[in-house]
Design an enzyme around this catalytic site. Structure first.
Site, PDB file in Angstrom:
ATOM      1  N   ARG A   2       9.100   2.604  -2.952  1.00 49.00           N
ATOM      2  CA  ARG A   2       8.876   1.164  -3.212  1.00 49.00           C
ATOM      3  C   ARG A   2      10.205   0.418  -3.227  1.00 49.00           C
ATOM      4  NH1 ARG A   2       5.663   2.173  -6.877  1.00 49.00           N
ATOM      5  NH2 ARG A   2       3.940   2.229  -5.425  1.00 49.00           N
ATOM      6  N   ASP A  56       0.858  -1.175   0.000  1.00 46.84           N
ATOM      7  CA  ASP A  56       0.000   0.000   0.000  1.00 46.84           C
ATOM      8  C   ASP A  56       0.895   1.226   0.000  1.00 46.84           C
ATOM      9  OD1 ASP A  56      -2.986   0.754   0.263  1.00 46.84           O
ATOM     10  OD2 ASP A  56      -1.892   2.201   1.508  1.00 46.84           O
ATOM     11  N   GLY A  78       0.640   7.364 -12.089  1.00 46.54           N
ATOM     12  CA  GLY A  78       0.108   8.180 -10.993  1.00 46.54           C
ATOM     13  C   GLY A  78       0.739   9.560 -10.900  1.00 46.54           C
ATOM     14  N   LYS A 117      13.987   7.074 -10.277  1.00 46.15           N
ATOM     15  CA  LYS A 117      12.906   6.447  -9.518  1.00 46.15           C
ATOM     16  C   LYS A 117      13.309   5.046  -9.064  1.00 46.15           C
ATOM     17  CE  LYS A 117       8.117   5.314  -9.130  1.00 46.15           C
ATOM     18  NZ  LYS A 117       6.805   5.044  -9.686  1.00 46.15           N
TER      19      LYS A 117
HETATM   20  P1  ITT Z   1      -3.433  -2.104  -5.298  1.00 41.15           P
HETATM   21  O1  ITT Z   1      -4.020  -1.559  -4.005  1.00 41.15           O
HETATM   22  O2  ITT Z   1      -4.345  -3.060  -5.996  1.00 41.15           O
HETATM   23  O3  ITT Z   1      -2.055  -2.652  -5.106  1.00 41.15           O
HETATM   24  P2  ITT Z   1      -3.564   0.681  -6.111  1.00 41.15           P
HETATM   25  O4  ITT Z   1      -3.022   1.467  -7.276  1.00 41.15           O
HETATM   26  O5  ITT Z   1      -5.010   0.865  -5.768  1.00 41.15           O
HETATM   27  O6  ITT Z   1      -3.238  -0.865  -6.345  1.00 41.15           O
HETATM   28  P3  ITT Z   1      -2.842   1.834  -3.565  1.00 41.15           P
HETATM   29  O7  ITT Z   1      -4.189   1.666  -2.974  1.00 41.15           O
HETATM   30  O8  ITT Z   1      -1.646   1.515  -2.734  1.00 41.15           O
HETATM   31  O9  ITT Z   1      -2.642   0.992  -4.886  1.00 41.15           O
HETATM   32  O10 ITT Z   1      -2.752   3.330  -4.090  1.00 41.15           O
HETATM   33  C1  ITT Z   1      -1.543   3.880  -4.364  1.00 41.15           C
HETATM   34  C2  ITT Z   1      -1.741   5.103  -5.258  1.00 41.15           C
HETATM   35  O11 ITT Z   1      -0.748   6.089  -4.861  1.00 41.15           O
HETATM   36  C3  ITT Z   1      -1.461   4.787  -6.699  1.00 41.15           C
HETATM   37  O12 ITT Z   1      -2.618   4.365  -7.384  1.00 41.15           O
HETATM   38  C4  ITT Z   1      -0.925   6.125  -7.215  1.00 41.15           C
HETATM   39  O13 ITT Z   1      -1.976   7.009  -7.491  1.00 41.15           O
HETATM   40  C5  ITT Z   1      -0.149   6.636  -5.999  1.00 41.15           C
HETATM   41  N1  ITT Z   1       1.233   6.124  -6.047  1.00 41.15           N
HETATM   42  C6  ITT Z   1       1.784   5.159  -5.242  1.00 41.15           C
HETATM   43  N2  ITT Z   1       3.043   4.908  -5.615  1.00 41.15           N
HETATM   44  C7  ITT Z   1       3.293   5.713  -6.674  1.00 41.15           C
HETATM   45  C8  ITT Z   1       4.405   5.887  -7.504  1.00 41.15           C
HETATM   46  O14 ITT Z   1       5.490   5.154  -7.364  1.00 41.15           O
HETATM   47  N3  ITT Z   1       4.311   6.793  -8.480  1.00 41.15           N
HETATM   48  C9  ITT Z   1       3.202   7.519  -8.659  1.00 41.15           C
HETATM   49  N4  ITT Z   1       2.102   7.409  -7.936  1.00 41.15           N
HETATM   50  C10 ITT Z   1       2.141   6.497  -6.946  1.00 41.15           C
END
Ligand code: ITT
Length: 193
Positions: free
Chosen positions: A172, A65, A141, A166
């Protein structure tokens, strides 16, 4: 050794695959729809999700998450990052930041691994700033508006402009490195038993 990563986000999966590959850990994609807990901590959300995923799959697996925490917005969008991105996107976040001088933000990632012995959590973060405008085409994102604090980033590139930056510095990368080091050791201990 192959591990399951339950996620609906193919970008996360791709990044995890390449990071963990460096540790000799192969991963498989598990597409499970999990209703996320509402909580302001990525670690707590990941912990709740991995428990649900493990109770359904009954096999060792991990979830991740993550979110973008903007200081001037009291941590928004935080654990609601995916939802906020769908609603207002990068354009909307830049609008909220119009005229705001304090542009500090951090990306946070929590990896939660579960197996028959319970749950283990690994956190990582990356400090940076929200750029004035979107730049770059890589990643996903909020990558086009996030400029990491990095001594080798004097040209103030966003994650979306510099994939290598990155890969080297991301939230991550940091959470998964902790997880990988622990997991390699854990597997060795398990074999000894
Ligand atoms: P899962 O829960 O199914 O793994 P998700 O995309 O819904 O997928 P999250 O609930 O953890 O994942 O939401 C994380 C969000 O935060 C992601 O969708 C992006 O909008 C943002 N995010 C997280 N890491 C990012 C990154 O490395 N680069 C850009 N945006 C990121």
């Amino acid at each position: 050794m192959s591990l399951r990563f339950a996620t609906s986000n193919r970008h996360k999966f791709g990044e995890a695959k390449s990071i963990l590959n460096g540790y000799g850990i192969k991963i498989e994609h598990l597409n499970l729809a999990i209703d996320e807990l509402r909580n302001e901590s990525c670690a707590r959300v990941a912990e709740a999700s991995v428990k649900i995923a493990h109770s359904r799959a009954r096999k060792p697996l991990f979830v991740e998450d993550s979110g973008l925490f903007v200081r001037a917005l009291n941590g928004f969008p935080g654990t609601y990052s995916a939802w906020a991105f769908g609603k207002i996107g990068n354009e909307g976040l830049l609008r909220l930041m119009r005229g705001v001088r304090d542009r500090r933000a951090s990306f946070v990632s929590a990896v939660a691994y579960a197996d028959e012995n319970g749950v283990n959590i690994f956190e990582g973060s990356c400090e940076g700033k929200i750029s004035a405008r979107m730049a770059g085409k890589n990643g996903f994102g909020y990558d086009p508006i996030f400029v990491p604090d990095d001594s080798h980033n004097s040209s103030q590139k966003t994650f979306a402009q510099d994939g290598a930056l990155k890969a080297r510095t991301s939230h991550r990368r940091r959470s998964l490195e902790k997880f990988a080091n622990w997991h390699v050791d854990y597997q060795k201990q398990k074999k000894k038993r």
